[in-house]
Design a protein around this motif. Structure first.
Motif, PDB file in Angstrom:
ATOM      1  N   TYR A  13      40.204  31.818  67.760  1.00  0.00           N
ATOM      2  CA  TYR A  13      40.284  30.689  68.677  1.00  0.00           C
ATOM      3  C   TYR A  13      38.991  30.607  69.473  1.00  0.00           C
ATOM      4  O   TYR A  13      38.179  31.524  69.440  1.00  0.00           O
ATOM      5  CB  TYR A  13      41.479  30.854  69.629  1.00  0.00           C
ATOM      6  CG  TYR A  13      42.807  30.782  68.939  1.00  0.00           C
ATOM      7  CD1 TYR A  13      43.337  29.562  68.541  1.00  0.00           C
ATOM      8  CD2 TYR A  13      43.538  31.929  68.686  1.00  0.00           C
ATOM      9  CE1 TYR A  13      44.558  29.488  67.906  1.00  0.00           C
ATOM     10  CE2 TYR A  13      44.767  31.871  68.047  1.00  0.00           C
ATOM     11  CZ  TYR A  13      45.272  30.645  67.662  1.00  0.00           C
ATOM     12  OH  TYR A  13      46.474  30.579  67.035  1.00  0.00           O
ATOM     13  N   ALA A  14      38.824  29.539  70.215  1.00  0.00           N
ATOM     14  CA  ALA A  14      37.606  29.366  70.999  1.00  0.00           C
ATOM     15  C   ALA A  14      37.424  30.479  72.025  1.00  0.00           C
ATOM     16  O   ALA A  14      36.303  30.886  72.313  1.00  0.00           O
ATOM     17  CB  ALA A  14      37.626  28.009  71.696  1.00  0.00           C
ATOM     18  N   ARG A 131      29.351  27.608  66.292  1.00  0.00           N
ATOM     19  CA  ARG A 131      30.534  26.995  65.693  1.00  0.00           C
ATOM     20  C   ARG A 131      30.352  25.492  65.730  1.00  0.00           C
ATOM     21  O   ARG A 131      29.978  24.925  66.749  1.00  0.00           O
ATOM     22  CB  ARG A 131      31.793  27.399  66.448  1.00  0.00           C
ATOM     23  CG  ARG A 131      32.069  28.886  66.302  1.00  0.00           C
ATOM     24  CD  ARG A 131      33.383  29.244  66.856  1.00  0.00           C
ATOM     25  NE  ARG A 131      34.404  28.888  65.876  1.00  0.00           N
ATOM     26  CZ  ARG A 131      35.697  29.047  66.092  1.00  0.00           C
ATOM     27  NH1 ARG A 131      36.123  29.516  67.220  1.00  0.00           N
ATOM     28  NH2 ARG A 131      36.566  28.715  65.178  1.00  0.00           N
ATOM     29  N   ARG A 133      32.080  21.709  65.009  1.00  0.00           N
ATOM     30  CA  ARG A 133      33.312  20.957  64.801  1.00  0.00           C
ATOM     31  C   ARG A 133      33.024  19.774  63.892  1.00  0.00           C
ATOM     32  O   ARG A 133      31.919  19.248  63.884  1.00  0.00           O
ATOM     33  CB  ARG A 133      33.865  20.440  66.136  1.00  0.00           C
ATOM     34  CG  ARG A 133      34.176  21.531  67.106  1.00  0.00           C
ATOM     35  CD  ARG A 133      34.837  21.074  68.381  1.00  0.00           C
ATOM     36  NE  ARG A 133      34.299  19.880  68.974  1.00  0.00           N
ATOM     37  CZ  ARG A 133      34.944  19.151  69.886  1.00  0.00           C
ATOM     38  NH1 ARG A 133      36.140  19.506  70.298  1.00  0.00           N
ATOM     39  NH2 ARG A 133      34.415  18.074  70.394  1.00  0.00           N
ATOM     40  N   SER A 153      44.651  22.755  65.320  1.00  0.00           N
ATOM     41  CA  SER A 153      43.200  22.773  65.118  1.00  0.00           C
ATOM     42  C   SER A 153      42.556  24.100  65.495  1.00  0.00           C
ATOM     43  O   SER A 153      41.337  24.233  65.390  1.00  0.00           O
ATOM     44  CB  SER A 153      42.539  21.640  65.920  1.00  0.00           C
ATOM     45  OG  SER A 153      42.435  21.991  67.296  1.00  0.00           O
ATOM     46  N   ASN A 154      43.346  25.080  65.945  1.00  0.00           N
ATOM     47  CA  ASN A 154      42.824  26.399  66.344  1.00  0.00           C
ATOM     48  C   ASN A 154      41.721  26.300  67.390  1.00  0.00           C
ATOM     49  O   ASN A 154      40.716  26.996  67.323  1.00  0.00           O
ATOM     50  CB  ASN A 154      42.315  27.178  65.133  1.00  0.00           C
ATOM     51  CG  ASN A 154      43.428  27.574  64.213  1.00  0.00           C
ATOM     52  OD1 ASN A 154      44.531  27.844  64.663  1.00  0.00           O
ATOM     53  ND2 ASN A 154      43.157  27.596  62.919  1.00  0.00           N
ATOM     54  N   ALA A 156      39.718  23.736  67.995  1.00  0.00           N
ATOM     55  CA  ALA A 156      38.593  22.857  67.679  1.00  0.00           C
ATOM     56  C   ALA A 156      38.675  21.539  68.446  1.00  0.00           C
ATOM     57  O   ALA A 156      37.643  20.955  68.776  1.00  0.00           O
ATOM     58  CB  ALA A 156      38.525  22.587  66.177  1.00  0.00           C
ATOM     59  N   ILE A 183      40.358  17.261  64.237  1.00  0.00           N
ATOM     60  CA  ILE A 183      39.105  18.000  64.438  1.00  0.00           C
ATOM     61  C   ILE A 183      39.342  19.408  63.932  1.00  0.00           C
ATOM     62  O   ILE A 183      40.384  20.008  64.177  1.00  0.00           O
ATOM     63  CB  ILE A 183      38.700  18.013  65.923  1.00  0.00           C
ATOM     64  CG1 ILE A 183      38.554  16.566  66.431  1.00  0.00           C
ATOM     65  CG2 ILE A 183      37.417  18.804  66.121  1.00  0.00           C
ATOM     66  CD1 ILE A 183      38.401  16.447  67.931  1.00  0.00           C
ATOM     67  N   ARG A 184      38.376  19.934  63.194  1.00  0.00           N
ATOM     68  CA  ARG A 184      38.490  21.301  62.690  1.00  0.00           C
ATOM     69  C   ARG A 184      37.133  21.982  62.802  1.00  0.00           C
ATOM     70  O   ARG A 184      36.114  21.340  63.009  1.00  0.00           O
ATOM     71  CB  ARG A 184      39.000  21.324  61.253  1.00  0.00           C
ATOM     72  CG  ARG A 184      38.004  20.769  60.236  1.00  0.00           C
ATOM     73  CD  ARG A 184      38.556  20.835  58.838  1.00  0.00           C
ATOM     74  NE  ARG A 184      37.585  20.328  57.887  1.00  0.00           N
ATOM     75  CZ  ARG A 184      37.832  20.155  56.605  1.00  0.00           C
ATOM     76  NH1 ARG A 184      39.017  20.449  56.115  1.00  0.00           N
ATOM     77  NH2 ARG A 184      36.893  19.692  55.810  1.00  0.00           N
ATOM     78  N   TRP A 185      37.173  23.306  62.674  1.00  0.00           N
ATOM     79  CA  TRP A 185      35.939  24.083  62.632  1.00  0.00           C
ATOM     80  C   TRP A 185      35.369  24.033  61.224  1.00  0.00           C
ATOM     81  O   TRP A 185      36.095  24.124  60.265  1.00  0.00           O
ATOM     82  CB  TRP A 185      36.191  25.542  63.019  1.00  0.00           C
ATOM     83  CG  TRP A 185      36.661  25.722  64.412  1.00  0.00           C
ATOM     84  CD1 TRP A 185      37.890  26.118  64.818  1.00  0.00           C
ATOM     85  CD2 TRP A 185      35.913  25.507  65.617  1.00  0.00           C
ATOM     86  NE1 TRP A 185      37.952  26.159  66.174  1.00  0.00           N
ATOM     87  CE2 TRP A 185      36.753  25.785  66.691  1.00  0.00           C
ATOM     88  CE3 TRP A 185      34.603  25.084  65.863  1.00  0.00           C
ATOM     89  CZ2 TRP A 185      36.338  25.679  68.010  1.00  0.00           C
ATOM     90  CZ3 TRP A 185      34.199  24.970  67.185  1.00  0.00           C
ATOM     91  CH2 TRP A 185      35.053  25.268  68.237  1.00  0.00           C
ATOM     92  N   ARG A 186      34.079  23.839  61.121  1.00  0.00           N
ATOM     93  CA  ARG A 186      33.422  23.814  59.816  1.00  0.00           C
ATOM     94  C   ARG A 186      33.286  25.212  59.301  1.00  0.00           C
ATOM     95  O   ARG A 186      33.112  26.172  59.940  1.00  0.00           O
ATOM     96  CB  ARG A 186      32.044  23.171  59.917  1.00  0.00           C
ATOM     97  CG  ARG A 186      31.400  23.067  58.549  1.00  0.00           C
ATOM     98  CD  ARG A 186      30.043  22.432  58.539  1.00  0.00           C
ATOM     99  NE  ARG A 186      30.016  21.191  59.297  1.00  0.00           N
ATOM    100  CZ  ARG A 186      28.875  20.639  59.693  1.00  0.00           C
ATOM    101  NH1 ARG A 186      27.734  21.204  59.435  1.00  0.00           N
ATOM    102  NH2 ARG A 186      28.865  19.519  60.365  1.00  0.00           N
TER     103      ARG A 186
END
Length: 186
Positions: A13-14, A131, A133, A153-154, A156, A183-186
């Motif tokens: 997570y962030a 990171r 997005r 989105s964990n 993101a 929105i997701r993490w790349r």
């Protein structure tokens, strides 16, 4: 950097990294403490209701100074847990590394938890991490809300961001079959 025990699952997570043993008997988390020193963080932890301290004291992990606490606790369902927590001061922050397991699994899982916790070390200066997005289009398989999509989105995207990019309010129900932006993490 931090080494994950073999075969454990992880979610980044962030603000926190969570790792779990595949059978659900143990867990590790890496995050930040709100206190400004490792000693203050350890004192706050040991002052929590239900924590029984087995041992505590100063620790150095890969040159990083901090405090360690070995403890036992009970869950609200009455299960007994065993664990340890490290508070390490690095780069102006206090990091919390919390490892715990069901008490009956500590003997089996404690070694892997301890090795992972002691693997914490600064990232090489030549490495940089960023990171990124990105937008992701999905077709909803069930009715949902931007708040639920944000949880998925964990970290993101927030519910407000997902609502905005879909022309909706945070608590609006988005119908099944609708194509939406997430929105997701790349």
């Amino acid at each position: 950097q931090f080494d994950k025990p073999a075969n454990w699952q992880s979610v980044n997570y962030a603000v926190q990294l969570i790792m779990a043993e595949p059978n659900g008997q143990a867990q590790l988390t890496l995050g930040s403490a709100s206190e400004s020193t490792a000693a203050a963080a350890a004192q706050a932890f040991t002052g929590q209701q239900g924590i029984s301290v087995r041992s505590s004291g100063a620790i150095t992990v890969n040159g990083i100074r901090g405090q360690a606490v070995a403890f036992t606790a009970n869950t609200s369902q009455g299960q007994q847990l065993a664990g340890q927590v490290f508070y390490l001061e690095y780069g102006g922050q206090v990091y919390e590394i919390l490892g715990l397991a069901l008490a009956q699994a500590w003997q089996q899982q404690g070694g892997a938890i301890d090795r992972a916790m002691r693997s914490f070390a600064p990232t090489a200066a030549s490495q940089s991490f960023r990171r990124v997005r990105e937008l992701h289009l999905v077709t909803l398989s069930a009715n949902t809300t931007p708040a639920v999509l944000a949880q998925q989105s964990n970290g993101a995207g927030t519910a407000a961001e997902i609502a905005l990019i879909n022309g909706a309010q945070e608590n609006d129900t988005l119908p099944r079959g609708r194509m939406v932006k997430t929105i997701r993490w790349r």
